[in-house]
Scaffold this active site. Structure first.
Site, PDB file in Angstrom:
ATOM      1  N   ARG A 172     -14.191 -51.452 -33.857  1.00  0.00           N
ATOM      2  CA  ARG A 172     -12.747 -51.433 -33.591  1.00  0.00           C
ATOM      3  C   ARG A 172     -12.044 -52.516 -34.401  1.00  0.00           C
ATOM      4  O   ARG A 172     -12.567 -53.611 -34.599  1.00  0.00           O
ATOM      5  CB  ARG A 172     -12.470 -51.658 -32.105  1.00  0.00           C
ATOM      6  CG  ARG A 172     -13.020 -50.576 -31.192  1.00  0.00           C
ATOM      7  CD  ARG A 172     -12.597 -50.841 -29.747  1.00  0.00           C
ATOM      8  NE  ARG A 172     -13.294 -49.970 -28.818  1.00  0.00           N
ATOM      9  CZ  ARG A 172     -13.999 -50.394 -27.773  1.00  0.00           C
ATOM     10  NH1 ARG A 172     -14.099 -51.696 -27.537  1.00  0.00           N
ATOM     11  NH2 ARG A 172     -14.594 -49.534 -26.978  1.00  0.00           N
ATOM     12  N   ARG A 199     -19.449 -48.766 -11.223  1.00  0.00           N
ATOM     13  CA  ARG A 199     -18.571 -49.281 -12.263  1.00  0.00           C
ATOM     14  C   ARG A 199     -17.573 -48.188 -12.620  1.00  0.00           C
ATOM     15  O   ARG A 199     -17.944 -47.058 -12.929  1.00  0.00           O
ATOM     16  CB  ARG A 199     -19.361 -49.662 -13.508  1.00  0.00           C
ATOM     17  CG  ARG A 199     -18.461 -50.191 -14.613  1.00  0.00           C
ATOM     18  CD  ARG A 199     -19.152 -50.217 -15.948  1.00  0.00           C
ATOM     19  NE  ARG A 199     -18.243 -50.746 -16.985  1.00  0.00           N
ATOM     20  CZ  ARG A 199     -18.228 -50.316 -18.232  1.00  0.00           C
ATOM     21  NH1 ARG A 199     -19.035 -49.353 -18.622  1.00  0.00           N
ATOM     22  NH2 ARG A 199     -17.386 -50.834 -19.103  1.00  0.00           N
ATOM     23  N   HIS A 248     -13.378 -55.428 -19.644  1.00  0.00           N
ATOM     24  CA  HIS A 248     -14.479 -56.391 -19.480  1.00  0.00           C
ATOM     25  C   HIS A 248     -14.226 -57.318 -18.284  1.00  0.00           C
ATOM     26  O   HIS A 248     -14.776 -58.423 -18.218  1.00  0.00           O
ATOM     27  CB  HIS A 248     -14.678 -57.257 -20.737  1.00  0.00           C
ATOM     28  CG  HIS A 248     -15.186 -56.511 -21.923  1.00  0.00           C
ATOM     29  ND1 HIS A 248     -14.841 -56.860 -23.214  1.00  0.00           N
ATOM     30  CD2 HIS A 248     -15.994 -55.434 -22.049  1.00  0.00           C
ATOM     31  CE1 HIS A 248     -15.416 -56.044 -24.070  1.00  0.00           C
ATOM     32  NE2 HIS A 248     -16.122 -55.158 -23.373  1.00  0.00           N
ATOM     33  N   GLU A 287     -23.097 -58.290 -15.202  1.00  0.00           N
ATOM     34  CA  GLU A 287     -22.082 -57.384 -14.679  1.00  0.00           C
ATOM     35  C   GLU A 287     -22.568 -56.603 -13.461  1.00  0.00           C
ATOM     36  O   GLU A 287     -21.821 -56.388 -12.514  1.00  0.00           O
ATOM     37  CB  GLU A 287     -21.617 -56.437 -15.790  1.00  0.00           C
ATOM     38  CG  GLU A 287     -20.830 -57.160 -16.884  1.00  0.00           C
ATOM     39  CD  GLU A 287     -20.456 -56.263 -18.039  1.00  0.00           C
ATOM     40  OE1 GLU A 287     -19.358 -55.682 -18.000  1.00  0.00           O
ATOM     41  OE2 GLU A 287     -21.263 -56.154 -18.985  1.00  0.00           O
ATOM     42  N   ASN A 322     -23.909 -47.211 -12.998  1.00  0.00           N
ATOM     43  CA  ASN A 322     -22.976 -47.192 -14.136  1.00  0.00           C
ATOM     44  C   ASN A 322     -23.230 -45.888 -14.882  1.00  0.00           C
ATOM     45  O   ASN A 322     -24.173 -45.783 -15.665  1.00  0.00           O
ATOM     46  CB  ASN A 322     -23.212 -48.402 -15.037  1.00  0.00           C
ATOM     47  CG  ASN A 322     -22.251 -48.456 -16.211  1.00  0.00           C
ATOM     48  OD1 ASN A 322     -21.459 -47.547 -16.427  1.00  0.00           O
ATOM     49  ND2 ASN A 322     -22.319 -49.524 -16.984  1.00  0.00           N
TER      50      ASN A 322
END
Length: 365
Positions: A209, A61, A150, A349, A11
């Site tokens: 956010r 990823r 996600h 993940e 990643n």
């Protein structure tokens, strides 16, 4: 244990490289190199530390796969070209992901490389969930579409929930609550709705956010407030959410301040949880039948007060939390016999990327 199914998961961020080496699903090594200025040098150092005997693939990823990729894909020149074309849709992530792929191909030229896209899981959303009510020609020309993010986490957590329930075809509402946060409605293993959209900005209240807002606020801030588009972008992505409301973006700090009587922190907590509850209700209506609601990621896995507040008052929908189990952080936090199970499932993940990478390599043979 044989070493014939080793998968290296990478990643690559703009200034970091996170890695994890699996052998038949077991972690052999993992780590992160930060403050990276030369990805090739960093990857050379990482590879030199690892036993790569029996390595069958490298899984990468990649944040954005656009509408092109709906599954993990073997890396070739065409894939690299498409990922490069998608950089405007993910300018902070795709360039770094691409660098990692290109460097790994040079350093391990004989090993298959697989791209696993965050957006791919959501490609199963029906048109009414993925389409914005814009002029159709404009939307098509600019690729404006609900992509969702996600996806790797939602895929793993929903499948793991089905396994824990003993019902692989379960309908699950997954809540990935970290600094970034999103909800997903999963029907029998397929994403049918998700809260993030064309970008990761909309949906739930997040660390920095805003989540959902009236889009005309942007016009107002530009026309009346005199802000530039870059300033509004920075406002909505970096100075909003929990940070904008309370001054801090870490839920632990929000909770600590709220307990101390800070009204702004209490409002941030209340708004955060109310937004999640509204999505749970919406996705319950969309799915029709819900087998489980599952919390994951940093906040979802660790903040029992958030979990309780998100689902309070939903008992008429069969959704309840057992306070003792919730406080203890058990896997099942709903009462015995609850109509809808409520779970806490740590996300994996990297393991999901490794699993999908092996599947892609097997399918290519």
């Amino acid at each position: 244990m044989t070493s014939r199914r080793r998968v290296l998961v990478l990643n690559c961020g703009s200034s970091s490289v996170k890695y994890r080496l699996f052998d038949d699903g077991e972690t052999l090594a993992k780590g992160i190199t930060e403050r990276v200025t030369d990805h090739e040098a960093a990857l050379r150092d990482i590879l030199a530390q690892l036993d790569l005997s029996g390595l069958v693939a490298v899984g990468h990823r990649v944040v954005h796969g656009g509408t092109r990729f709906s599954a993990p894909s073997l890396v070739d020149d065409d894939l690299i070209s498409v990922v490069r074309e998608l950089i405007p849709l993910a300018p902070l992530h795709n360039p770094a992901n691409l660098t990692g792929i290109e460097v790994a191909r040079r350093l391990l030229p004989e090993v298959p490389q697989v791209a696993v896209f965050d957006t791919a899981f959501h490609r199963t959303m029906p048109p009414e969930a993925a389409t914005y009510a814009l002029d159709a020609e404009v939307a098509e020309h600019f690729g404006i579409h609900r992509y969702g993010f996600h996806g790797t986490s939602h895929a793993y957590v929903s499948r793991r929930t089905g396994e824990l329930l003993g019902k692989p075809e379960a309908n699950v509402i997954t809540l990935h609550l970290g600094n970034g946060a999103s909800a997903c409605a999963v029907r029998a293993g397929r994403s049918v709705a998700t809260s993030m959209g064309f970008t990761p900005l909309p949906g739930l209240v997040m660390g920095t956010r805003s989540g959902d807002i009236d889009p005309a606020i942007v016009f107002y801030l530009v026309r009346v407030g005199g802000m530039s588009l870059d300033e509004v972008d920075e406002l909505l992505n970096q100075r909003s959410g929990l940070k904008g409301l309370s001054g801090v973006n870490d839920m632990r700090d929000v909770l600590s301040r709220a307990e101390g009587g800070d009204e702004r922190a209490q409002l941030a907590f209340d708004l955060y949880c109310a937004r999640i509850k509204s999505y749970v209700g919406a996705y319950y209506a969309q799915l029709g039948t819900v087998d489980a609601v599952t919390f994951t990621a940093g906040v979802g896995e660790n903040a029992s007060l958030v979990r309780a507040a998100c689902l309070t008052g939903l008992h008429r929908l069969g959704i309840e939390i057992d306070p003792v189990r919730n406080a203890a952080g058990e896997t099942f936090i709903s009462p015995d016999g609850a109509e809808v199970a409520v779970l806490v499932v740590p996300t994996e993940e990297e393991l999901e990327i490794a699993t999908q990478t092996l599947a892609a390599v097997a399918e290519s043979h």
